[in-house]
Design an enzyme around this catalytic site. Structure first.
Site, PDB file in Angstrom:
ATOM      1  N   LEU A 174       2.767   6.003  -2.936  1.00  0.00           N
ATOM      2  CA  LEU A 174       3.864   6.848  -3.418  1.00  0.00           C
ATOM      3  C   LEU A 174       3.805   7.000  -4.928  1.00  0.00           C
ATOM      4  CD1 LEU A 174       6.385   8.441  -2.620  1.00  0.00           C
ATOM      5  CD2 LEU A 174       7.712   6.328  -2.887  1.00  0.00           C
ATOM      6  N   ILE A 186       0.821  -1.203   0.000  1.00  0.00           N
ATOM      7  CA  ILE A 186       0.000   0.000   0.000  1.00  0.00           C
ATOM      8  C   ILE A 186       0.860   1.261   0.000  1.00  0.00           C
ATOM      9  CG2 ILE A 186      -0.222   0.012   2.524  1.00  0.00           C
ATOM     10  CD1 ILE A 186      -2.882   1.131  -0.025  1.00  0.00           C
ATOM     11  N   CYS A 187       2.002   1.223   0.701  1.00  0.00           N
ATOM     12  CA  CYS A 187       2.872   2.402   0.752  1.00  0.00           C
ATOM     13  C   CYS A 187       3.475   2.691  -0.619  1.00  0.00           C
ATOM     14  CB  CYS A 187       3.986   2.201   1.777  1.00  0.00           C
ATOM     15  SG  CYS A 187       3.390   2.163   3.480  1.00  0.00           S
ATOM     16  N   GLY A 188       3.952   1.652  -1.302  1.00  0.00           N
ATOM     17  CA  GLY A 188       4.546   1.834  -2.619  1.00  0.00           C
ATOM     18  C   GLY A 188       3.551   2.351  -3.632  1.00  0.00           C
TER      19      GLY A 188
END
Length: 465
Positions: A389, A384-386
């Site tokens: 971003l 989810i973070c990637g």
């Protein structure tokens, strides 16, 4: 997810993912790999520096947007005179920039024409690029009515190239039904002239003066467009400009889709050093500042006091208040798949300080909303973070940056020719009729030091008008 992430994703192909047209980055790149373009070089294309700048900009921006390839057809047996490629063959430079030299006379590919239009039947999309003094235009090649390509101002050639590549991209994307079937243009001498921009009142004087030194803050998309534009201007060999180049970042794969002076061999190298090496080969002198621009920045004695600002950061823009520059032209671009063609410029000193335009509260980062495609990818790859971003990265392409660069350079150069400046200026490339801005005013600051332009064509017989 293979090699696709925020540092590698093609910044223009990303628009298909953002718009929900495709389900993955791989599909986005595959879609853009079907887009192709042809550049036709007709008689007279290389007879002016503006024509040479037009070809080089059209090719360098197009190969980064039309991933299926860009053909170049016509007379390539010319020697170039623009500083970045002075003394080199047009054919060799075209191939170096990624062009595919074609030997067939006819084509069905969307075509941009520089110089005389081709004989015979024209492809469905065939647009001629032209310029005269500070004005530039794109128009259907079949109409035959274009600007005279008279006074040799490379800013206008670069502007024509940016509009032409944008028009072709809208055509292949189906973004605008009339793309390729309309005339579009503007005057850099008076960018707010809309209905009457072709009037001789807006053509401006012959190009005679160029800034002697500049500070380029940020060497990403916009900063490299500034540097590219300066590298095509008619600086005498013995009076190439001095540039202070400021950036702290290294070249990433995604930068190859937006930055006009980066190639694959430059990955992981500091941008400031790559750009410096390109310009120094052309005879420019440089000083390097490898740190972020911020509140501690202060211009020192003997350093350039005119700056072109290309940092997409509100806090950094606010710090322009105290940096000590006598003149700053700042540009910002739209970042979404709907507005990435929008350009906004500010020129300082103006009626408002940078800190008044960009309030402290506006430095807060907006929440990123993931569309269905990004959510699905985040679930599939447990990242989810990637994906957040990646979704936060701007949609961007260098044909927009190229137009922003000539608009910014015009603000610096107009006062050198007795012209006016604009405290603010908004341009929408999709519909050039929608241009707004502050009323032009006499520049009230310290004028940049200048050198005389040299428009003599060494590689060709004769001299431009």
């Amino acid at each position: 997810m293979n090699d696709f992430n925020a540092e590698s994703m093609h910044r223009l192909a990303k628009m298909a993912l953002d718009a929900g047209e495709v389900a993955s980055p791989e599909e986005a790149v595959a879609l853009f790999s079907r887009y192709r373009l042809r550049i036709h070089l007709g008689a007279g294309w290389a007879g002016t520096l503006a024509g040479q700048a037009c070809l080089l900009t059209a090719l360098n921006t197009a190969v980064r947007a039309f991933l299926g390839g860009v053909e170049v057809y016509g007379d390539l047996e010319n020697t170039l005179d623009v500083p970045l490629y002075q003394g080199r063959s047009a054919r060799g430079v075209a191939e170096e920039l990624g062009g595919q030299v074609a030997d067939t006379t006819s084509t069905a590919l969307p075509t941009l024409v520089i110089g005389a239009a081709p004989d015979g039947a024209l492809p469905e999309f065939c647009v001629r690029l032209s310029w005269d003094h500070w004005r530039f235009e794109i128009a259907p090649a079949a109409e035959g009515s274009t600007l005279a390509c008279a006074d040799d101002n490379p800013l206008a050639g670069i502007g024509a190239a940016a509009l032409g590549v944008n028009e072709a991209f809208m055509h292949v994307r189906g973004d605008l039904a009339e793309a390729g079937h309309r005339s579009v243009g503007m005057s850099l001498w008076n960018p707010l002239a809309v209905a009457d921009w072709r009037s001789d009142a807006h053509k401006g004087p012959a190009l005679a003066y160029l800034p002697k030194s500049l500070w380029l803050v940020g060497l990403g998309h916009l900063g490299q467009a500034y540097a590219w534009t300066l590298g095509l201007m008619p600086y005498p060999l013995e009076a190439r400009p001095h540039l202070v180049l400021q950036d702290f970042d290294k070249a990433a794969k995604s930068n190859l889709s937006t930055c006009l002076l980066l190639w694959a061999a430059d990955l992981l190298k500091p941008k400031v050093r790559v750009v410096a090496s390109r310009l120094e080969v052309a005879g420019f002198t440089t000083a390097l500042v490898e740190r972020r621009f911020g509140a501690a920045h202060q211009v020192m004695a003997e350093e350039p006091t005119t700056a072109l600002f290309g940092v997409d950061n509100v806090a950094a823009r606010r710090d322009l208040d105290t940096a000590g520059f006598s003149m700053v032209v700042e540009a910002g671009l739209g970042s979404g798949y709907r507005d990435f063609r929008n350009i906004r410029l500010h020129t300082f000193p103006g009626p408002r300080q940078p800190s008044a335009i960009w309030a402290a509260a506006s430095t807060a980062q907006a929440t990123i909303e993931l569309n269905a495609a990004y959510k699905k990818l985040a679930d599939e790859h447990n990242d989810i973070c990637g994906m957040t971003l990646l979704a936060s990265r701007a949609v961007a392409t260098p044909f927009v940056g190229a137009l922003a660069a000539v608009l910014a350079m015009a603000e610096v150069m107009r006062p050198l020719h007795g012209g006016l400046v604009h405290a603010a200026l908004d341009v929408q490339m999709k519909s050039m009729r929608h241009r707004t801005g502050a009323a032009p005013a006499v520049y009230g600051g310290l004028a940049p030091a200048f050198v005389h332009a040299d428009k003599e064509l060494v590689g060709r017989v004769g001299k431009s008008t």
